[in-house]
Design a protein around this motif. Structure first.
Motif, PDB file in Angstrom:
ATOM      1  N   HIS A  84       0.839  -1.202   0.000  1.00  0.00           N
ATOM      2  CA  HIS A  84       0.000   0.000   0.000  1.00  0.00           C
ATOM      3  C   HIS A  84       0.876   1.256   0.000  1.00  0.00           C
ATOM      4  O   HIS A  84       0.572   2.238  -0.686  1.00  0.00           O
ATOM      5  CB  HIS A  84      -0.914   0.007   1.232  1.00  0.00           C
ATOM      6  N   SER A  96      -5.149  10.389  -5.976  1.00  0.00           N
ATOM      7  CA  SER A  96      -5.064   8.931  -5.947  1.00  0.00           C
ATOM      8  C   SER A  96      -4.300   8.447  -4.720  1.00  0.00           C
ATOM      9  O   SER A  96      -4.666   7.439  -4.105  1.00  0.00           O
ATOM     10  CB  SER A  96      -4.378   8.414  -7.217  1.00  0.00           C
ATOM     11  N   LYS A 106      -6.587   8.827  -1.691  1.00  0.00           N
ATOM     12  CA  LYS A 106      -7.636   7.801  -1.695  1.00  0.00           C
ATOM     13  C   LYS A 106      -7.083   6.458  -1.244  1.00  0.00           C
ATOM     14  O   LYS A 106      -7.717   5.751  -0.462  1.00  0.00           O
ATOM     15  CB  LYS A 106      -8.252   7.674  -3.083  1.00  0.00           C
ATOM     16  N   ARG A 107      -5.900   6.107  -1.726  1.00  0.00           N
ATOM     17  CA  ARG A 107      -5.303   4.836  -1.307  1.00  0.00           C
ATOM     18  C   ARG A 107      -5.057   4.835   0.195  1.00  0.00           C
ATOM     19  O   ARG A 107      -5.341   3.845   0.878  1.00  0.00           O
ATOM     20  CB  ARG A 107      -3.997   4.609  -2.071  1.00  0.00           C
ATOM     21  N   TYR A 108      -4.531   5.936   0.716  1.00  0.00           N
ATOM     22  CA  TYR A 108      -4.265   6.015   2.159  1.00  0.00           C
ATOM     23  C   TYR A 108      -5.564   5.891   2.958  1.00  0.00           C
ATOM     24  O   TYR A 108      -5.633   5.137   3.937  1.00  0.00           O
ATOM     25  CB  TYR A 108      -3.566   7.337   2.495  1.00  0.00           C
ATOM     26  N   ARG A 109      -6.580   6.630   2.562  1.00  0.00           N
ATOM     27  CA  ARG A 109      -7.832   6.611   3.316  1.00  0.00           C
ATOM     28  C   ARG A 109      -8.521   5.251   3.229  1.00  0.00           C
ATOM     29  O   ARG A 109      -9.104   4.777   4.217  1.00  0.00           O
ATOM     30  CB  ARG A 109      -8.750   7.713   2.804  1.00  0.00           C
ATOM     31  N   ASP A 110      -8.479   4.628   2.051  1.00  0.00           N
ATOM     32  CA  ASP A 110      -9.073   3.293   1.911  1.00  0.00           C
ATOM     33  C   ASP A 110      -8.373   2.289   2.826  1.00  0.00           C
ATOM     34  O   ASP A 110      -9.019   1.461   3.473  1.00  0.00           O
ATOM     35  CB  ASP A 110      -8.984   2.823   0.463  1.00  0.00           C
ATOM     36  N   TYR A 111      -7.047   2.368   2.853  1.00  0.00           N
ATOM     37  CA  TYR A 111      -6.296   1.437   3.697  1.00  0.00           C
ATOM     38  C   TYR A 111      -6.542   1.722   5.180  1.00  0.00           C
ATOM     39  O   TYR A 111      -6.712   0.793   5.979  1.00  0.00           O
ATOM     40  CB  TYR A 111      -4.807   1.541   3.372  1.00  0.00           C
ATOM     41  N   ARG A 112      -6.590   2.995   5.563  1.00  0.00           N
ATOM     42  CA  ARG A 112      -6.859   3.355   6.947  1.00  0.00           C
ATOM     43  C   ARG A 112      -8.228   2.836   7.383  1.00  0.00           C
ATOM     44  O   ARG A 112      -8.370   2.282   8.484  1.00  0.00           O
ATOM     45  CB  ARG A 112      -6.788   4.875   7.118  1.00  0.00           C
ATOM     46  N   ALA A 113      -9.223   2.998   6.520  1.00  0.00           N
ATOM     47  CA  ALA A 113     -10.566   2.508   6.850  1.00  0.00           C
ATOM     48  C   ALA A 113     -10.582   0.978   6.951  1.00  0.00           C
ATOM     49  O   ALA A 113     -11.258   0.407   7.813  1.00  0.00           O
ATOM     50  CB  ALA A 113     -11.566   2.982   5.794  1.00  0.00           C
ATOM     51  N   PHE A 114      -9.837   0.327   6.067  1.00  0.00           N
ATOM     52  CA  PHE A 114      -9.768  -1.133   6.084  1.00  0.00           C
ATOM     53  C   PHE A 114      -9.156  -1.626   7.394  1.00  0.00           C
ATOM     54  O   PHE A 114      -9.674  -2.557   8.038  1.00  0.00           O
ATOM     55  CB  PHE A 114      -8.941  -1.607   4.893  1.00  0.00           C
ATOM     56  N   ARG A 139     -11.570  -1.126  10.277  1.00  0.00           N
ATOM     57  CA  ARG A 139     -12.680  -2.080  10.230  1.00  0.00           C
ATOM     58  C   ARG A 139     -12.240  -3.493  10.624  1.00  0.00           C
ATOM     59  O   ARG A 139     -12.946  -4.204  11.358  1.00  0.00           O
ATOM     60  CB  ARG A 139     -13.261  -2.089   8.816  1.00  0.00           C
TER      61      ARG A 139
END
Length: 237
Positions: free
Chosen positions: A188, A203, A206-214, A217
């Motif tokens: 990542h 981009s 977005k990658r950072y935020r998607d990974y942080r949310a993942f 969760r």
């Protein structure tokens, strides 16, 4: 039939081919060939029987092994399984896709080696699971070992391409590594670094935020400070 005609495929649904033509084998012979292909030095007959038929009595497991040997020992005019005393070994006459890809992965991870020109094929090969669909217990460790090797090779490949500003192969390799182990941060981080190097700030964010949310969760943790630092000056985190 020449020594180079026989191929055993483990990085896709099991298949044995001779000069591209599929050879049909019973399940017991398939399992025996696959098991031996994963043993560098072969294995003792008793251990093979016990590992492949753990729910059978020793007598029944030995009988199953004899049957599998009868069905898979010879493929055409080539001896596919060799016996050395009590040990069974896969013949070197059989080309195994896993062995070829492992050798390429080791070369990627060696210092000073040139980057592969056929990187797309290598990334594709390293993206493949070991014997997909098989549920054998003896495969668990082998799968873990393969997954560890391929994720490291993909990350190394991505970092080497990134260092030479070859961003498309760097992204492809990093994304492939992420599919193998989506929790692991390294791939990542490489994707974020490549996006930033190309000036694709949105981009990267977005990658950072998607990974942080993942991570939040799945594990209720945050990305490392090293990763957060990459986007720290772009927006409040």
């Amino acid at each position: 039939m020449s020594r180079n005609d026989l191929c055993l495929e483990l990085l896709r649904p099991f298949e044995v081919t001779n000069a591209g033509c599929r050879i049909s084998l019973p399940l017991g012979a398939q399992r025996l060939l696959a098991f031996l292909a994963l043993q560098n030095d072969g294995a003792h007959r008793a251990a093979v029987a016990e590992r492949l038929w753990p729910d059978c009595t020793p007598f029944r497991a030995a009988a199953n092994l004899r049957s599998a040997l009868c069905q898979g020992r010879r493929l055409g005019c080539v001896t596919a399984i060799e016996s050395v005393g009590p040990r069974l070994l896969l013949s070197p006459a059989i080309q195994v896709d896993l062995h070829r890809v492992r050798a390429s992965a080791r070369q990627v991870m060696e210092q000073g080696q040139p980057l592969p020109t056929d990187w797309a094929d290598l990334v594709n090969d390293l993206s493949r699971e070991l014997l997909p669909g098989w549920a054998e217990e003896w495969l668990m460790w082998e799968r873990d070992s393969w997954d560890q090797m391929r994720v490291y090779a993909l990350e190394d490949l991505a970092q080497q391409f990134q260092a030479t500003q070859q961003y498309l192969p760097a992204l492809q390799a990093a994304l492939a590594a992420m599919t193998v182990d989506p929790i692991r941060e390294t791939a990542h981080r490489i994707v974020i670094e490549v996006h930033l190097a190309e000036g694709n700030v949105a981009s990267a964010l977005k990658r950072y935020r998607d990974y942080r949310a993942f991570l939040r969760r799945e594990l209720n943790v945050r990305p490392s400070q090293q990763m957060t630092q990459l986007v720290r000056d772009l927006t409040p985190t």
